[in-house]
Write a protein that holds these residues in place. Structure first.
Motif, mmCIF file in Angstrom:
data_model
loop_
_atom_site.group_PDB
_atom_site.id
_atom_site.type_symbol
_atom_site.label_atom_id
_atom_site.label_comp_id
_atom_site.label_asym_id
_atom_site.label_seq_id
_atom_site.Cartn_x
_atom_site.Cartn_y
_atom_site.Cartn_z
ATOM 1 N N ASP A 84 0.443 -1.105 -0.160
ATOM 2 C CA ASP A 84 0.051 0.284 0.193
ATOM 3 C C ASP A 84 1.295 1.729 -0.144
ATOM 4 N N ALA A 85 2.276 1.107 0.908
ATOM 5 C CA ALA A 85 3.497 2.568 0.678
ATOM 6 C C ALA A 85 3.956 2.456 -0.728
ATOM 7 N N GLY A 86 3.321 1.247 -1.408
ATOM 8 C CA GLY A 86 4.333 1.688 -3.288
ATOM 9 C C GLY A 86 5.118 0.875 -2.838
ATOM 10 N N ILE A 87 5.563 -0.303 -2.397
ATOM 11 C CA ILE A 87 6.494 -0.340 -2.097
ATOM 12 C C ILE A 87 6.514 -2.083 -2.613
ATOM 13 N N ALA A 88 7.928 -3.249 -3.463
ATOM 14 C CA ALA A 88 7.934 -3.939 -3.877
ATOM 15 C C ALA A 88 8.014 -4.828 -2.653
ATOM 16 N N CYS A 89 6.763 -5.993 -2.154
ATOM 17 C CA CYS A 89 6.777 -6.360 -1.213
ATOM 18 C C CYS A 89 7.271 -8.258 -1.614
ATOM 19 N N PHE A 90 7.944 -9.192 -1.047
ATOM 20 C CA PHE A 90 7.624 -10.970 -1.346
ATOM 21 C C PHE A 90 7.496 -10.938 -0.086
ATOM 22 N N GLY A 91 6.101 -11.274 -0.228
ATOM 23 C CA GLY A 91 5.118 -12.325 1.043
ATOM 24 C C GLY A 91 3.833 -12.123 0.463
ATOM 25 N N PRO A 92 3.048 -13.218 0.917
ATOM 26 C CA PRO A 92 1.430 -13.023 0.325
ATOM 27 C C PRO A 92 0.551 -11.998 1.449
ATOM 28 N N SER A 93 -0.323 -11.613 0.574
ATOM 29 C CA SER A 93 -1.166 -10.664 1.406
ATOM 30 C C SER A 93 -1.739 -11.632 2.375
ATOM 31 N N ALA A 94 -2.840 -11.050 3.506
ATOM 32 C CA ALA A 94 -2.976 -11.492 4.537
ATOM 33 C C ALA A 94 -3.878 -12.663 4.082
ATOM 34 N N GLU A 95 -4.430 -11.887 3.582
ATOM 35 C CA GLU A 95 -5.854 -13.008 2.631
ATOM 36 C C GLU A 95 -5.382 -14.423 2.399
ATOM 37 N N ALA A 96 -4.425 -13.811 1.054
ATOM 38 C CA ALA A 96 -3.699 -15.448 0.629
ATOM 39 C C ALA A 96 -2.849 -16.253 1.875
ATOM 40 N N ALA A 97 -2.254 -15.838 2.391
ATOM 41 C CA ALA A 97 -1.941 -16.500 4.145
ATOM 42 C C ALA A 97 -2.431 -17.157 4.743
ATOM 43 N N ARG A 98 -3.706 -17.224 4.738
ATOM 44 C CA ARG A 98 -4.608 -17.711 5.277
ATOM 45 C C ARG A 98 -4.532 -19.362 4.655
ATOM 46 N N LEU A 99 -4.395 -19.156 4.095
ATOM 47 C CA LEU A 99 -3.694 -20.280 3.211
ATOM 48 C C LEU A 99 -2.973 -21.619 4.084
ATOM 49 N N GLU A 100 -1.989 -20.703 5.363
ATOM 50 C CA GLU A 100 -1.505 -21.461 6.383
ATOM 51 C C GLU A 100 -2.466 -20.860 8.164
ATOM 52 N N GLY A 101 -2.430 -19.153 7.527
ATOM 53 C CA GLY A 101 -3.253 -19.181 9.259
ATOM 54 C C GLY A 101 -3.984 -19.961 9.582
ATOM 55 N N SER A 102 -5.199 -20.600 8.854
ATOM 56 C CA SER A 102 -6.264 -21.629 8.950
ATOM 57 C C SER A 102 -6.240 -22.360 8.018
ATOM 58 N N LYS A 103 -5.807 -23.866 9.484
ATOM 59 C CA LYS A 103 -5.499 -25.182 8.455
ATOM 60 C C LYS A 103 -7.328 -26.046 8.284
ATOM 61 N N ALA A 104 -8.635 -24.804 8.387
ATOM 62 C CA ALA A 104 -9.922 -25.333 7.737
ATOM 63 C C ALA A 104 -9.445 -24.756 6.533
ATOM 64 N N PHE A 105 -8.990 -23.840 5.978
ATOM 65 C CA PHE A 105 -9.369 -23.159 5.154
ATOM 66 C C PHE A 105 -8.184 -23.828 3.985
ATOM 67 N N ALA A 106 -7.046 -23.892 4.272
ATOM 68 C CA ALA A 106 -6.448 -24.517 3.441
ATOM 69 C C ALA A 106 -7.126 -25.952 2.940
ATOM 70 N N LYS A 107 -7.909 -26.517 3.690
ATOM 71 C CA LYS A 107 -8.718 -28.058 3.490
ATOM 72 C C LYS A 107 -8.920 -27.433 2.555
ATOM 73 N N ASP A 108 -9.975 -26.302 2.711
ATOM 74 C CA ASP A 108 -11.241 -25.692 1.773
ATOM 75 C C ASP A 108 -10.507 -25.678 -0.014
ATOM 76 N N VAL A 109 -9.123 -24.532 -0.084
ATOM 77 C CA VAL A 109 -8.829 -24.895 -1.031
ATOM 78 C C VAL A 109 -8.512 -26.171 -1.644
ATOM 79 N N MET A 110 -7.349 -27.066 -1.033
ATOM 80 C CA MET A 110 -7.183 -28.774 -1.838
ATOM 81 C C MET A 110 -8.847 -29.328 -2.007
ATOM 82 N N ALA A 111 -9.373 -29.205 -1.806
ATOM 83 C CA ALA A 111 -10.321 -29.275 -2.026
ATOM 84 C C ALA A 111 -10.773 -29.443 -3.286
ATOM 85 N N ALA A 112 -11.224 -27.602 -3.696
ATOM 86 C CA ALA A 112 -11.548 -27.736 -4.663
ATOM 87 C C ALA A 112 -10.809 -27.444 -5.829
ATOM 88 N N ALA A 113 -9.263 -27.462 -5.654
ATOM 89 C CA ALA A 113 -8.633 -27.013 -6.220
ATOM 90 C C ALA A 113 -8.267 -29.731 -6.675
#
Ligand code: AMP
Ligand code: GLY
Length: 418
Positions: A84-113
Motif C-alpha cells: 500500500d506504501a508503493g513498495i514491492a514486497c515478497f510475501g503474500p497478502s493477509a488473505e492469501a496467507a490464510r493458507l497457513e493461518g487457517s488449516k480449515a481454509f487450506a483444506k477448503d482450497v485443496m478440495a476445490a483444486a
C-alpha cells in the motif's frame, strides 16, 4: 537495489546471507534481526508485526524490495501495508496467507483444486470431535485451526490426549494419519507462474531417532537421494500450480513463497500442510545450494514478472544444517548464556561451514554473543555429497560451546548412506 528483510531467525539470516552475496544488492537492512544478521545487514529496532512501522521504515530506507520472513506478520497483513506504501514486497497478502493461518481454509482450497491431502473434518463441538476421532481411529491427528507456532498439531495413539487437545483448540481439524517420509518443497510464485526450489527434509522431533517432543525443526538436508527424481514435477502439477491457480481464481492471488509440507505415502503424495513463507531450517540448506542471485528472483515474484525469469541454477553440492538449541528447548528455554567458538568456525571451517544465528543477541560489551531463544544457531555446511556436508557441519558444531545446549547427532545420517 536496497532490500529490507523482516524477521530475526536463522531463516532470515540465511536470506540475508544470500542477499548480501548478490551483486545487485547495494544495501541490506533487517528488522529486528539478531547478532549474526548484524554482520551482513544494518539492523533496525522495528516490530515485525507492525505493518505501518515496517512500511514507514521501508519508505525511509528507499527500499526497492521488502522480504517478510515469518508467518505471523504475513497473516497480520504486513505485506499489504508495504505494498500500500508503493513498495514491492515478497510475501503474500493477509488473505492469501490464510493458507497457513487457517488449516480449515487450506483444506477448503485443496478440495476445490483437487489437491491430494488427508481426509479431514473441521470440528467445533465435543460431539463433532468424538465422531471424527471415531471415524479415523488411532493414530489420531488433531490440528488447531489457527497459527500456533509449531505447537498446534498433536499426533498420538492416546484418544484421551487427542480429545483433550481438540477441546482446547476451539476450532479444530481432525485428519487421517498419513504414513511415510516427509518432504518440504518450496516454490516462488507471483500468483500465476510457479518456480519450484529443490526439495529438503527437516527433523521435527527434539531427540535422535525421531524421539521426544515436536520442535520448530532441529536440522535439515538437501538433496534427497532417496526421493523419486520426478517428485518435483509431480508436486508442481498436482499441488503447487493448482493451489496457486485456485487462489487467483478466488481473487486473492498468492504471491510469495508457497511451502508444501508433503507425506510420501504408499498411495502417493499427500499434502500435510501449507506454509506461506520459507521454512526453517530447510531454507538454510536450500539457499546454500542456489546459484542464481536471490534478489532478482524475489523482486520478479513481488512484481509479477516471474514468467520472464530464467530457470533457477543450482550447485551440485549437498547441504546439511544442524540446529543448536538451548537447555530445555522446546520447553521454556534457558537464555542469556555466552556462546563461544564462533570465531573458530570462521577461522577453520569457512567457506564450507558457517553459523546462521537464530535466537542470539549481543551483550552490552558489544562483542559477546548471548543465547536469546530456544533455537540458538543453525550450523550449515556444504560438501560434494551429504556425507561430507554432514562431517563439516558436525565438525563446526563441535567447536561451539554453549552451556547446556543440545543438538541432534543424526541429521542426514540415513540419507547420507543411500
Ligand atoms: P505441522 O505443524 O502442520 O507442520 O505438523 C507438525 C508435524 O505433525 C508434521 O511435520 C508431521 O510430522 C505431523 N503430522 C501432521 N499432520 C499429519 C498427518 N495427517 N499424519 C501424520 N503426521 C502428521
Ligand atoms: N520446518 C518447518 C517450518 O518451517 O514450519
Amino acid at each position: 537495489m536496497k532490500v529490507l528483510v523482516i524477521g530475526g531467525g536463522a531463516r532470515e539470516h540465511a536470506l540475508c546471507r544470500s542477499l548480501s552475496l548478490d551483486p545487485d544488492v547495494t544495501a541490506l537492512h533487517c528488522a529486528p534481526g539478531n547478532a549474526g544478521i548484524a554482520e551482513v545487514a544494518q539492523l533496525h529496532a522495528v516490530d515485525a508485526m507492525d505493518g505501518a512501522a515496517v512500511a514507514r521504515l521501508a519508505t525511509e530506507l528507499e527500499a526497492r524490495l521488502v522480504v517478510v520472513g515469518p508467518e505471523a506478520p504475513l497473516v497480520a497483513g504486513v505485506a499489504d501495508a508495504v505494498r500500500d506504501a508503493g513498495i514491492a514486497c515478497f510475501g503474500p497478502s493477509a488473505e492469501a496467507a490464510r493458507l497457513e493461518g487457517s488449516k480449515a481454509f487450506a483444506k477448503d482450497v485443496m478440495a476445490a483444486a483437487s489437491v491430494p491431502t488427508g481426509r479431514s473434518y473441521v470440528c467445533t463441538t465435543p460431539e463433532e470431535i468424538d465422531k471424527a476421532l471415531d471415524a479415523f481411529g488411532a493414530p489420531f491427528v488433531v490440528k488447531d485451526d489457527g497459527l500456533a507456532a509449531g505447537k498446534g498439531v498433536v499426533v498420538t495413539d492416546d484418544i484421551a490426549a487427542a480429545r483433550e487437545h481438540a477441546l482446547a483448540c476451539g476450532r479444530v481439524v481432525i485428519e487421517e494419519f498419513l504414513d511415510g517420509p516427509e518432504v518440504s518443497l518450496f516454490a516462488v510464485t507471483d500468483g500465476r507462474t510457479v518456480l519450484p526450489l529443490r526439495p529438503a527434509q527437516d527433523f521435527k522431533r527434539a531427540l535422535d531417532g525421531d524421539e521426544g517432543p515436536n520442535t520448530g525443526g532441529m536440522g535439515a538436508y538437501s538433496p534427497l537421494p532417496w526421493a523419486d527424481p520426478k517428485l518435483v514435477d509431480e508436486v508442481m502439477e498436482t499441488v503447487l500450480q493448482p493451489t496457486v491457480d485456485e487462489l487467483r481464481r478466488r481473487g486473492t492471488p498468492f504471491a510469495g513463497l508457497l511451502y508444501a509440507g508433503l507425506a510420501i505415502t504408499g498411495r502417493g503424495v499427500r499434502v500435510i500442510e501449507f506454509n506461506a513463507r520459507f521454512g526453517d531450517p530447510e531454507t538454510q540448506v536450500v539457499l546454500a545450494r542456489l546459484r542464481t542471485p536471490l534478489a532478482g528472483v524475489l523482486l520478479a515474484a513481488a512484481e509479477g514478472r516471474l514468467a520472464d525469469q530464467p530457470s533457477l541454477a543450482w550447485r551440485d553440492d549437498a547441504a546439511v544444517t544442524v540446529v543448536v538449541a538451548s537447555h530445555n528447548y522446546p520447553g521454556t528455554p534457558r537464555t542469556g548464556d555466552p556462546i563461544e567458538g564462533l570465531a573458530d568456525v570462521v577461522a577453520q571451517d569457512a567457506p564450507h561451514a558457517y553459523v546462521l544465528h537464530a535466537g542470539t543477541r549481543l551483550a552490552d560489551d558489544g562483542s559477546t554473543v548471548l543465547s536469546a531463544g530456544g533455537r540458538v544457531l543453525s550450523v550449515t555446511a556444504t560438501g560434494k555429497d551429504l556425507g561430507q556436508a554432514r562431517e563439516r557441519a558436525y565438525a563446526a558444531v563441535d567447536r561451539i560451546r554453549l552451556d547446556g545446549s543440545q543438538h541432534r547427532t543424526d541429521i542426514a545420517r540415513e540419507a547420507a548412506e543411500v
